[in-house]
Write a protein that holds these residues in place. Structure first.
Motif, mmCIF file in Angstrom:
data_model
loop_
_atom_site.group_PDB
_atom_site.id
_atom_site.type_symbol
_atom_site.label_atom_id
_atom_site.label_comp_id
_atom_site.label_asym_id
_atom_site.label_seq_id
_atom_site.Cartn_x
_atom_site.Cartn_y
_atom_site.Cartn_z
ATOM 1 N N THR A 205 77.593 29.792 55.238
ATOM 2 C CA THR A 205 78.541 28.878 55.568
ATOM 3 C C THR A 205 79.378 28.546 54.477
ATOM 4 O OG1 THR A 205 77.085 26.832 54.828
ATOM 5 C CG2 THR A 205 77.062 27.370 57.114
ATOM 6 N N ARG A 206 78.878 28.745 53.192
ATOM 7 C CA ARG A 206 79.798 28.380 51.759
ATOM 8 C C ARG A 206 80.892 29.538 51.831
ATOM 9 N NH1 ARG A 206 76.159 25.772 49.336
ATOM 10 N NH2 ARG A 206 75.262 27.975 48.960
ATOM 11 N N ALA A 207 80.255 30.719 52.028
ATOM 12 C CA ALA A 207 81.278 31.837 51.764
ATOM 13 C C ALA A 207 82.111 31.895 52.853
ATOM 14 C CB ALA A 207 80.402 33.193 52.150
ATOM 15 N N ALA A 208 81.978 31.626 54.244
ATOM 16 C CA ALA A 208 82.985 31.560 55.194
ATOM 17 C C ALA A 208 84.056 30.466 54.872
ATOM 18 C CB ALA A 208 82.441 31.461 56.603
ATOM 19 N N TRP A 231 84.038 39.836 49.706
ATOM 20 C CA TRP A 231 82.904 39.081 49.105
ATOM 21 C C TRP A 231 82.250 38.122 50.109
ATOM 22 C CZ3 TRP A 231 83.234 33.717 49.330
ATOM 23 C CH2 TRP A 231 82.131 33.125 48.225
ATOM 24 N N ALA A 232 82.849 37.457 50.719
ATOM 25 C CA ALA A 232 82.136 36.667 52.093
ATOM 26 C C ALA A 232 81.225 37.475 52.977
ATOM 27 C CB ALA A 232 83.478 35.889 52.876
ATOM 28 N N GLY A 253 75.982 30.942 60.395
ATOM 29 C CA GLY A 253 76.353 30.321 59.283
ATOM 30 C C GLY A 253 77.772 30.705 59.216
ATOM 31 N N PHE A 254 78.393 32.005 59.404
ATOM 32 C CA PHE A 254 79.786 32.300 59.212
ATOM 33 C C PHE A 254 80.841 31.330 60.198
ATOM 34 C CE2 PHE A 254 78.873 36.758 57.636
ATOM 35 C CZ PHE A 254 79.260 36.416 56.417
ATOM 36 N N PHE A 255 79.903 31.165 61.491
ATOM 37 C CA PHE A 255 80.714 30.272 62.525
ATOM 38 C C PHE A 255 80.921 29.054 61.910
ATOM 39 C CE2 PHE A 255 79.743 33.802 65.653
ATOM 40 C CZ PHE A 255 81.099 34.205 66.227
ATOM 41 N N MET A 256 79.742 28.413 61.428
ATOM 42 C CA MET A 256 79.987 27.039 61.073
ATOM 43 C C MET A 256 80.832 26.964 59.951
ATOM 44 S SD MET A 256 76.202 24.770 60.070
ATOM 45 C CE MET A 256 76.420 23.251 59.401
#
Ligand SMILES: CC(C)=CCC/C(C)=C/COP(=O)(O)O
Length: 282
Positions: A205-208, A231-232, A253-256
């Motif tokens: 989530t943080r990366a996205a 990186w993400a 997590g990516f979507f969020m």
């Protein structure tokens, strides 16, 4: 003997074959009251006795009020509704099985003895690059060092976004309570108690969210933009390689994180808002 066609149409219409007194098969509907001469024999017939035993309590009680029409037959509503959850249930358990299998296969850096155990230290560096503490510390430092109002605004909002991410992921983990993969070694530094849970991946989530933030507000040069995206993606992928997460934890997590950035834009703290808030406090 009923023809195969008659048998399949009986199955479709919810009726069961049973022999009449003259040895011929007669069909009785499961959802209608059978004639008295068949009703008498049902108790002794094992097939119909089994079917009656598996009837819902509502139907056994003879409740005819809650019905829906299917193909001309009146079926109890609960029977129609049971069909959908079972299809969804099968789809979900299949997805879960694939997720578990794939996550286990991809967890190649889960420990030093794993097939790619030698690259585990590198994966742990990627893990640190997506950890909350360096991001919070970095944003706070840049806010402190920034001498332009625009720079301070961006850094303040990045700090707000990072805190928001920690809160939302913490709540989600506490609600879902999915366990981390069995092959994970819990040797991460600086974790909250909810980080014992797996869904969703806080790193993903943080990366996205941070990638969207950086692309929108800080990084302008094309090569750097590509680097941020790589990186993400790599932070998310490394979670599965390290055995920290299931694939679905990272995908969700990516979507969020992507969606969280929209929330940050909505909640954006502008200098005007900040000054009026500070003014009200004084
Ligand atoms: C202590 C602080 C400020 C953040 C914790 C960051 C952390 C360890 C998150 C867990 O991430 P995953 O859910 O991807 O394992």
């Amino acid at each position: 003997m009923p023809s195969p066609k008659a048998r399949s149409s009986a199955a479709r219409s919810g009726s069961v074959p049973c022999t009449g007194g003259n040895g011929r098969y007669e069909f009785i509907s499961l959802s209608r009251t059978p004639p008295p001469h068949l009703l008498q024999r049902q108790g002794s017939d094992p097939t119909t006795a089994r079917l009656r035993a598996s009837e819902s309590p509502n139907r056994r009680r003879g409740s005819g009020s809650s019905t829906s029409s299917t193909g001309g037959q009146q079926l109890p509503e609960e029977d129609c509704m049971k069909l959908n959850p079972s299809i969804i249930g099968i789809a979900l358990s299949s997805l879960l099985a694939i997720d578990l299998w794939l996550s286990k296969r991809l967890g190649v850096c889960a420990c030093e003895d794993s097939s790619w155990g030698s690259v585990r230290p590198l994966m742990k560096l990627v893990e640190i690059s997506g950890h909350g503490i360096p991001w919070l510390a970095g944003a706070a430092y840049c806010l402190y060092k920034s001498d332009s109002a625009a720079g301070q605004e961006v850094m303040l909002n990045l700090l707000m976004a990072l805190v928001l991410d920690l809160v939302l992921v913490g709540v989600m983990k506490a609600v879902v309570r999915r366990r981390r993969p069995a092959h994970n070694r819990m040797d991460m530094f600086a974790t909250f108690s909810v980080d014992g849970y797996s869904f969703p991946s806080g790193h993903a989530t943080r990366a996205a969210m941070c990638a969207r933030f950086l692309l929108a507000h800080l990084v302008l040069a094309a090569p750097l933009r590509v680097l941020v995206l790589l990186w993400a993606t790599f932070v998310g992928f490394s979670r599965v390689l390290l055995g920290r997460h299931h694939v679905t934890d990272v995908v969700f997590g990516f979507f969020m994180g992507y969606w969280q950035y929209n929330l940050v834009e909505i909640l954006w703290l502008s200098p005007v808002v900040l000054q009026s808030t500070i003014g009200q406090l004084h």
